[in-house]
Design a protein around this motif. Sequence first.
Motif, PDB file in Angstrom:
ATOM      1  N   LEU A 136       0.592  -1.151  -0.368  1.00  0.00           N
ATOM      2  CA  LEU A 136       0.053  -0.063   0.132  1.00  0.00           C
ATOM      3  C   LEU A 136       0.494   1.016   0.176  1.00  0.00           C
ATOM      4  O   LEU A 136       1.742   1.050   0.288  1.00  0.00           O
ATOM      5  N   THR A 137       0.834   2.211  -0.630  1.00  0.00           N
ATOM      6  CA  THR A 137       0.865   3.431  -0.579  1.00  0.00           C
ATOM      7  C   THR A 137       0.648   4.441   0.413  1.00  0.00           C
ATOM      8  O   THR A 137       2.095   4.803   1.425  1.00  0.00           O
ATOM      9  N   GLU A 138      -0.572   3.986   1.241  1.00  0.00           N
ATOM     10  CA  GLU A 138      -0.861   4.836   2.569  1.00  0.00           C
ATOM     11  C   GLU A 138      -1.379   3.904   4.160  1.00  0.00           C
ATOM     12  O   GLU A 138      -1.878   3.253   3.055  1.00  0.00           O
ATOM     13  N   ALA A 139      -0.674   3.401   4.578  1.00  0.00           N
ATOM     14  CA  ALA A 139      -0.573   2.312   5.699  1.00  0.00           C
ATOM     15  C   ALA A 139      -1.854   2.312   6.471  1.00  0.00           C
ATOM     16  O   ALA A 139      -1.897   3.461   6.519  1.00  0.00           O
ATOM     17  N   GLY A 140      -2.693   1.339   6.220  1.00  0.00           N
ATOM     18  CA  GLY A 140      -3.677   1.671   7.248  1.00  0.00           C
ATOM     19  C   GLY A 140      -5.408   2.490   6.391  1.00  0.00           C
ATOM     20  O   GLY A 140      -6.139   2.428   7.011  1.00  0.00           O
ATOM     21  N   LYS A 141      -4.697   2.758   4.607  1.00  0.00           N
ATOM     22  CA  LYS A 141      -5.907   3.625   4.779  1.00  0.00           C
ATOM     23  C   LYS A 141      -6.543   2.298   3.696  1.00  0.00           C
ATOM     24  O   LYS A 141      -5.895   1.823   2.947  1.00  0.00           O
ATOM     25  N   PRO A 142      -7.839   3.639   3.420  1.00  0.00           N
ATOM     26  CA  PRO A 142      -8.485   1.618   2.153  1.00  0.00           C
ATOM     27  C   PRO A 142      -7.634   1.787   1.125  1.00  0.00           C
ATOM     28  O   PRO A 142      -7.152   2.973   0.650  1.00  0.00           O
ATOM     29  N   ALA A 143      -7.588   1.046   0.203  1.00  0.00           N
ATOM     30  CA  ALA A 143      -7.241   0.832  -0.885  1.00  0.00           C
ATOM     31  C   ALA A 143      -8.302   0.314  -2.271  1.00  0.00           C
ATOM     32  O   ALA A 143      -9.864  -0.997  -1.408  1.00  0.00           O
ATOM     33  N   ARG A 144      -7.840  -0.250  -3.404  1.00  0.00           N
ATOM     34  CA  ARG A 144      -8.464  -1.025  -4.657  1.00  0.00           C
ATOM     35  C   ARG A 144      -7.677  -0.797  -5.505  1.00  0.00           C
ATOM     36  O   ARG A 144      -6.925  -0.299  -5.977  1.00  0.00           O
TER      37      ARG A 144
END
Length: 667
Positions: free
Chosen positions: A118-126
Amino acid sequence: MFARLVALFSILAAPLWAAESPVSAGAVSRGQIISVEDGVGPGGRTVSAGLAIALDDGWKTYWRSPGEVGLPPELSWDGSENIASVTLSYPAPTRFEAFEIQNFGYGQEVLFPLTVMLTEAGKPARLSLDANILVCADVCIPETLSMTLDLPRGGGIDMAAADRLSTWIAQVPKTGEEAGITLEQVHLDDAALTFLARSEVSFGGVDVFPEHGDYAAFGLPEIVLADGGQTLWARLPVLSPGDGALDLTLVDGDRAATLRADPGAAPPARPTTGTGLWGILLVAMLGGLILNVMPCVLPVLSIKLTSALAMADQSRARVRAGFLASVAGVLAFFAVLSGLVIALRAAGVAVGWGIQFQNPVFLALMIGLIVLFAANMLGFFAVGIGSGAMTGMARTESRGGLGGDFATGAFAAVMATPCSAPFIGTAVTYALTHGPTEVLAVFLAMGLGLSAPYLAVAVWPGLIRLLPRPGRWMKTVQAGLACLLLLTAVWLVSVLAASAGWPLALAVSGLAAAMFAALALRRWPVLVGSVGLAAVLAVAMVVPTAPVAVASVATGWDVWSEDRVRDEVAAGQVVFVDVTADWCLTCKANKRLVLDQGAVAEALSQVTALQADWTRPSDTITEYLRANGRFGIPFNQVFGPGAPDGIVLPELLTEAVVLEALARAAD
């Protein structure tokens, strides 16, 4: 790569439904992204996922290296959000045929493990994926499967999904170290990829999947297992050349490993199968015993015969000691030879039986030593002729020195190496495809067989009394045997001329003749012998060898090349290959007694007869021999429409063997 995933699998969490994308359906395939986690946990930087593809019955899709034809999957993650990278791993492939062509891939279903960063830890992803895959049955069609999976904030592991993914992770090839597999020797040329691998546990139904750039293609592997299945030899024909790094993936049931290959200069020999070490030692002993009647050894046996005649009236203890010394000389030479072979192999140098006769310095030394022995037989000297390494040669048989007995045994072993006999090829091939222990054991067994006549007299000294009693007639015998030795020296001069050119051969023969004449004066034999031998060696090391001339062969033969063999066989012709050398007396015997005689000569005139001259070192010929599991000559092989892979003939030819092989190749 999946260490974090394994850690995640160990987490105990309440069972939740795993996140998965809707199924994307093509004409014959269906795709879906699955995730072990149902969302992105607090601080989470990775997601463990997989790309699942299911295929209709009879359809296949491709591995990252598809084989002769096909395309690997092409994945586009454009449109994904909060995704830094996605790494796809390939489970071990299977081999299948499409349009009678070898291909690598998967049938029914495959799940490609995905490691998502992930690019940003803990953030939603698609995860948004367009997967372009080629699927084949009787026809091939491209399909595009589009899938989207949203991963909200959340957490938790679905153990059923984790188990499913872990099953496919276990099928991803490991490193060689992890799988207990090592590559020992690899060779790649325009014709074939050949390699030797060893495993800590026995191989079973192993298959090989090579990768060498985008355009390389290899045919069906020929696989040979030896050493209880722990040694793997494989040869794969090159169908289309590649470039770049060479990787080999070995799949053996549930075990798979990908190894980086570093090709060497010579291909590994095909290992001997079906015979254990003890059986090979017996084969080696029989081969050594037969060497006693080969033309290479007969001149040296003449020296021992003369000694035996002179010992008829000596004590049994002296007879036993003398012949045991000769046995020790034979075994000492083979022990030194095995040590040299082990050292050269460790240094990556190609070795073979009798190749020391390609060395001008060795040939010059042998010429000098044989002239010294002949002078001794004629009674020109009866005391030592040198020191150090020459001490054994210095003592003469007629004076009863054990050093002379030892030297005779060692000299017999040296002279045996340009000859090949039944069983020798099998024994040498086994030794040179195994470890140092086997090399030493096989070479000592050959030495024991070669020294068997000496050992028999040592055990039963009374046998010596069966020989005629010494008398004036012995002088005539000694003179005749000395002439035999001198003829051997003349033969070696001709070998030296072919190997290094006539200038060096004439210089060496002139110095040897001068030494012989000086010894005939019966004055200062130690000085004359030492200086003469030193001069012969010095000339051999100083005088440059003649440049390699254009390959020439005997009348009625054409120059061998592997390309020529392939072209002739493709045209429906029968091809007879003869690998020979001027120093190979067994080759000469085969030619004089079989190949140039009667029905065989007539048959060879009707086929394409190709000759390869190994008098001088040749990497091309060495590699050809090794590819056929041989380390020495003579070597003969017959190709044709009925035998496109060749029929290997025994070392000693007969009319029946040659004619039968030609007939089989023509069918």
